[in-house]
Design an enzyme around this catalytic site. Structure first.
Site, PDB file in Angstrom:
ATOM      1  CB  CYS A  83      62.997  21.367  73.655  1.00  0.00           C
ATOM      2  SG  CYS A  83      63.947  19.964  73.879  1.00  0.00           S
ATOM      3  N   GLY A 140      59.127  19.083  69.289  1.00  0.00           N
ATOM      4  CA  GLY A 140      59.711  18.130  70.155  1.00  0.00           C
ATOM      5  C   GLY A 140      58.452  17.110  70.392  1.00  0.00           C
ATOM      6  CG  ASN A 158      64.814  25.515  72.855  1.00  0.00           C
ATOM      7  OD1 ASN A 158      65.483  24.484  72.438  1.00  0.00           O
ATOM      8  ND2 ASN A 158      64.511  26.426  71.953  1.00  0.00           N
ATOM      9  N   GLY A 159      67.742  24.580  74.360  1.00  0.00           N
ATOM     10  CA  GLY A 159      69.003  24.794  74.186  1.00  0.00           C
ATOM     11  C   GLY A 159      69.898  23.639  74.577  1.00  0.00           C
ATOM     12  CE1 TYR A 206      63.048  19.420  58.722  1.00  0.00           C
ATOM     13  CE2 TYR A 206      64.056  19.404  60.702  1.00  0.00           C
ATOM     14  CZ  TYR A 206      63.262  18.926  59.706  1.00  0.00           C
ATOM     15  OH  TYR A 206      62.465  17.537  59.703  1.00  0.00           O
TER      16      TYR A 206
END
Length: 461
Positions: free
Chosen positions: A8, A34, A108-109, A251
């Protein structure tokens, strides 16, 4: 653990009037991280106001909602989740009211011991309303007997394992924390306004560029920052282990971002150069798979001397293909997403360069598209090593059984995608591209996971 996999974007804005608008533009800049849901919490001087919903940033927020989110502290989140978990309850921020007052958090994670902690908390009487591992953190904070939120957060962080970039808003404070390994990126910046100077923390520095903010540094691995009374207090909670996610360079991150202190575009371009040194192919043109394949294709073309051509055009209104749960949907979306220019491709020996191979579905379709456009030969080159293991630290990848490079030989993969040749960047070439093979997590390529990320505090003791 695969039920909580997510990757995210988070942002926190402190000490700036109309912080919600700055958080909104930051989330917009990081929409690529996201697309399932978006949300924001703002302290308006009296209480924490939260707005969140499923959808893109521009769908969740409008001028009316942002005008109602007044205040000089805001935190925001863009959610990307495993296919099938489309619940508004899983949108962030997560808000709670406990004995010490109001608290809201974005994350985030991925916590690798979330299941163990969730089961223990449930047995102790906690009631969960979402599938998010982030909710585990709130319960740990609420159950702490410490006398301040800062101390409660510190105690909670000692129990969790895995990857996390956390931003909390606690009425008149903002608190930021990053895991000891620094797996997910998080940067600190300064924002100048008419009334002084404020601060911004975000997953990627592209959010700073949009706002004209100054990049200061990355939040250190294992560090906690407290923003209060226009000052920042830093505490190193854990010894930094430095095990950053290398897939951010390949990416996820935008090419114009500074991630882990380095420019993503430059690294991707160097990956292409390294691939050209490792793999020399007689060809007429080098074609990137847009958009993440463009810098590495440029690097390959420059190093090899083979002309670069934009032989495939991308429809930017179609999402990322490997998110979809059904094979037929993924295949259709590839056709909707990518279209070749026949006049560029026809009769040519084509090197097509992509960033990675996951299931092989997209690669097979790309080769088919190029051959249908009249390509004489199609050589598929990948600017990363073969993906052989799933990620448990916050990136949604399929199980090992679904990763084609984990279950097939290189020649079997080549035959499946129907390319005339198939080549991957080596692990050594990847290390050269990023400057070192030290300090990075590349478990998706070598299967070497961080052992302590899977251990609970009790197990370590």
């Amino acid at each position: 653990m695969k039920h909580w996999n997510e990757e995210c974007a988070v942002v926190g804005v402190y000490g700036v009037e109309n912080a919600s608008w700055l958080a909104y533009y930051s989330l917009f800049a990081m929409q690529h991280r996201g697309q399932e849901a978006s949300g924001m919490s703002v302290f308006d001087g009296e209480a924490i106001q939260t707005h969140k919903a499923q959808g893109l940033v521009c769908e969740v927020f409008n001028q009316s909602t942002l005008s109602n989110l007044k205040g000089n502290i805001a935190i925001g989140h863009n959610r990307y989740a495993t296919a099938g978990k489309n619940s508004s309850l899983d949108a962030q921020p997560l808000y709670a009211r406990c004995s010490l007052g109001e608290i809201s958090v974005v994350h985030n994670g991925n916590l690798t011991n979330a299941g163990i902690l969730r089961e223990r908390l449930t047995q102790e009487g906690s009631i969960f309303q979402s599938f998010l591992d982030t909710e585990v953190i709130l319960h740990l904070i609420a159950k702490s007997k410490k006398e301040s939120f800062e101390e409660c957060i510190k105690e909670a962080l000692k129990s969790i394992r895995g990857a996390y970039c956390l931003i909390f808003v606690l009425r008149d404070k903002m608190i930021v924390a990053r895991d000891p390994y620094g797996l997910r990126p998080l940067s600190l910046g300064k924002i100048k306004s008419e009334k002084g100077e404020g601060y911004i923390v975000a997953s990627e520095s592209c959010a700073f560029d949009l706002l004209g903010a100054e990049y200061v540094r990355d939040v250190n691995a294992g560090e906690m920052l407290v923003f209060h009374n226009d000052k920042i207090t830093s505490t190193q909670l854990f010894s930094p282990k430095d095990f950053k996610c290398i897939f951010e360079y390949i990416y996820f991150a935008r090419p114009d971002s500074q991630v882990f202190g380095k420019n993503v575009y430059s690294i991707r371009k160097e990956m292409g150069r390294e691939l050209a040194r490792e793999c020399k192919i007689e060809s007429d043109i080098v074609v990137p798979v847009p958009d993440s394949g463009v810098p590495s294709a440029l690097g390959y073309a420059l190093e090899s001397g083979i002309p670069f051509e934009l032989g495939i055009i991308r429809n930017h209104y179609v999402g990322r293909t490997f998110i979809e749960s059904e094979q037929s949907i993924r295949e259709l979306k590839v056709k909707l997403k990518l279209n070749p220019i026949k006049e560029v491709i026809e009769g040519k020996r084509v090197i097509v360069l992509d960033d990675s191979v996951v299931r092989g579905t997209t690669s097979r379709q790309i080769v088919k598209i190029l051959k249908n456009a009249g390509a004489k030969e199609v050589h598929l080159l990948i600017s990363s090593p073969p993906t052989i293991s799933p990620c448990f630290y916050g990136v949604d990848t399929p199980s090992k059984q679904e990763l084609i490079c984990a279950t097939h030989t290189l020649d079997e993969v080549r035959k499946y995608v129907r390319a005339d040749s198939l080549h991957f960047l080596s692990l050594e070439g990847l290390a050269k591209s990023v400057g070192s093979n030290e300090g990075y997590c590349q478990a998706c390529f070598d299967g070497k996971y961080i052992e302590n990320c899977f251990k609970s505090e009790d197990e370590e003791e």
